[in-house]
Design an enzyme around this catalytic site. Structure first.
Site, mmCIF file in Angstrom:
data_model
loop_
_atom_site.group_PDB
_atom_site.id
_atom_site.type_symbol
_atom_site.label_atom_id
_atom_site.label_comp_id
_atom_site.label_asym_id
_atom_site.label_seq_id
_atom_site.Cartn_x
_atom_site.Cartn_y
_atom_site.Cartn_z
ATOM 1 N N TRP B 102 35.912 -48.509 2.929
ATOM 2 C CA TRP B 102 36.686 -47.680 2.016
ATOM 3 C C TRP B 102 35.835 -47.237 0.840
ATOM 4 C CZ3 TRP B 102 40.573 -45.664 4.282
ATOM 5 C CH2 TRP B 102 41.216 -46.367 5.305
ATOM 6 N N ASP B 172 39.559 -49.181 -7.075
ATOM 7 C CA ASP B 172 40.502 -49.056 -5.965
ATOM 8 C C ASP B 172 41.061 -50.450 -5.704
ATOM 9 O OD1 ASP B 172 41.881 -48.880 -3.611
ATOM 10 O OD2 ASP B 172 40.259 -47.989 -2.442
ATOM 11 N N LYS B 196 50.339 -52.582 0.638
ATOM 12 C CA LYS B 196 49.933 -53.975 0.833
ATOM 13 C C LYS B 196 50.799 -54.892 -0.052
ATOM 14 C CE LYS B 196 45.796 -51.824 2.079
ATOM 15 N NZ LYS B 196 45.805 -51.757 3.520
#
Lengths: 360, 360
Positions: B102, B172, B196
């Site tokens: 990511w 992030d 999440k």
């Protein structure tokens, strides 16, 4: 409190059987032991849910096989950017038909990326009508023609599909998609925020012809490229899974009702009931031209605007909510999307008739 | 089937009391006569829901008053574009720390808009560790420094907040937000996809310092400008209302548990239980360096990879699902987010112990 009749312009009423099913499956979807909210978007269960939703949407609208169906985020407002970023070449121009606030916003955003020609506008009559085919000044060299199929705020709707020749027709169908049959083959691209006739806010449907995919301009954000989503079955990144699931239940529900011909018939009945009262009465007024009237959003005013607050308060007491009009039009607005039952419109008409009797 | 223990990396397990409340309120929120899905985002009911969600999130994280909280769409992937479009001036450069897939995607997207310097990378050891402060080659002239606070795929997590001096630190935090206290004042911007630890997919949280708002580069899509969302309380266009509502219930739930210090303690206990087994056993291996290990995502392999399929099949029978590892690492991955109870990790550890006894 019992369920009310909710005339919100969006997010809006959803079919009660769909909500009941969502409730019943909330902690355990089909024996999976988990909520749809908790499912990996790459797991078999969710992939099946999304696939079924797409299959049912294709069946409802008769989407031809050379069109992709995308499940995106960002609402119609992000489509205002994605359409020109994908379809308008650098230095190119596009035709926009201005029929209300959302059409103007779409055109303003496109101006960031190229030249926008106003093919027609009904601004001079406060957007109370849809321009006719004869009024459209279409440029055969335009990259595309953009229309707003239904105008939520001003209460107008296209009852014809513009003939744009070989130029792709782009339709913001946010507020009337699935309310009537649509010949998808007449359009290059159709987009719709979900929160009126489809499902929860946060999901955007895009139906796009294959040849219009893969033209995104260089340097555009990756997520704003239709090709990225088309190549990855809308799962390049995590899609709004729960909203897709609810939308899928709505699609299944509409198929069970008999598909879009049956849905359209019900919508015509509801609209005629309400417009009928508005046309018969001198107590109420409808600002829109009869030939352009929306079956989804019905704006109306009271001749005596001093009664507005009383009207809204009494309506709420009667379980008829979200009737306040948009500030651009004033007065009231009854949004009567697919999921509003005829009984809800009848209850509104009965209330309005009684209100007129008492205050008229 | 009863509820399973769901180790999905995201969308992921949600707190059962939250799901039960969502179920109970699904057709009629607090006597309003409608589902939250059906509420206008401009109505009092939903504005109150969003306001309460923001208030509770601010309380949980101790968000200073000079930071805005935004409820957006598009996931972390759209933030990969929005961060440089808003914070990276034309001709500017930014520092990215590469700690996994990511982080690499974030850096690749930023390269479309300026120069990306790799401040550090753990690619040479297949991203099994987080670079230390001493390893960061930070440029005091960078527009910002970008880190990925937790790496879902490789199972590593920052256990320190990099000191970047006067350069804004962007985090992030998609996969570890709300899993531990965070000193927000150390960051210029924090973003997180909800799916999440926060709520349903389709919602993105952004926490951004006031002085970093209003710098969006010209020509960027309107919806990608933080200022537009900040000025309109995240309602410039229709926000993902239902996802915000669920997230708000999660925030309230975490506050009831005692806030993030209590949540962190529970997460440490769960992580120690699972890593303890991995470190004791020669049957199982953990690829990550102990000092960098994530409390949220625990990748592990079986020394005998031929047993992988058997392990997954037997685990599923035992109600332990979504344990297959990401293809970049192989083997297994147990994601043990906030909503995974200690009992779930204990059940996994018991199963693994028994599996080793039978196959080891």
């Amino acid at each position: 409190m019992a369920r009310v009749y909710n005339f919100s312009a969006g997010p809006a009423v959803l079919p009660e059987p769909v909500l009941a099913q969502v409730r019943d499956e909330l902690l355990d979807w089909h024996g999976s032991g988990m909520s749809v909210m908790e499912m990996s978007h790459r797991g078999k269960e969710f992939i099946d849910i999304q696939h079924q939703a797409e299959t049912d949407l294709r069946a409802l609208l008769g989407v031809p096989s050379n069109y992709k169906v995308l499940f995106l985020q960002g609402g119609a407002s992000l489509q205002f950017s994605m359409v020109p970023l994908n379809l308008l070449p650098v230095g190119g121009h596009a035709d926009y038909v201005l029929t209300g606030s959302w059409a103007k916003k779409a055109a303003a955003e496109a101006k960031r990326y190229g030249t926008v020609n106003v093919a027609a506008s009904s601004a001079d009559t406060n957007f109370n009508r849809i321009p006719t085919q004869a009024e459209l000044r279409l440029d055969p060299a335009a990259a595309y023609v953009h229309i707003t199929g239904n105008n939520t705020i001003f209460g107008t709707e296209y009852h014809y599909t513009p003939d744009t020749g070989a130029v792709p027709l782009v339709n913001d169908a946010s507020s009337n998609i699935l309310s009537r049959p649509l010949d998808v083959s007449r359009f290059g691209l159709i987009y719709a925020g979900a929160q009126k006739n489809v499902g929860p806010a946060g999901l955007t449907l895009v139906i796009v012809r294959d040849d219009l995919i893969g033209r995104c301009r260089e340097g555009a954000p990756t997520l704003l490229d239709y090709a990225i989503h088309a190549e990855n079955d809308s799962a390049y990144n995590t899609p709004p899974t729960f909203a897709i699931y609810v939308a899928g239940l709505v699609f299944k529900h509409l198929l069970k009702l008999g598909g879009l011909p049956a849905v359209e018939k019900a919508n015509i009945d509801k609209a005629e009931l309400l417009y009928g009262l508005l046309d018969r009465s001198a107590f109420y007024n409808c600002p829109t031209e009869p030939a352009s009237r929306s079956r989804m959003n019905v704006p109306f005013t009271l001749t005596n605007a001093e009664l507005d607050a009383t009207f809204l308060a009494e309506a709420k007491k009667a379980g008829l909510v979200q009737l306040k009009g948009h500030r651009s039009v004033g007065g009231m607005r009854a949004s009567i999307y697919n999921a509003m039952p005829l009984a809800g419109v009848q209850a509104l008409v009965d209330f309005m008739t009684d209100f007129e009797r008492r205050y008229g």
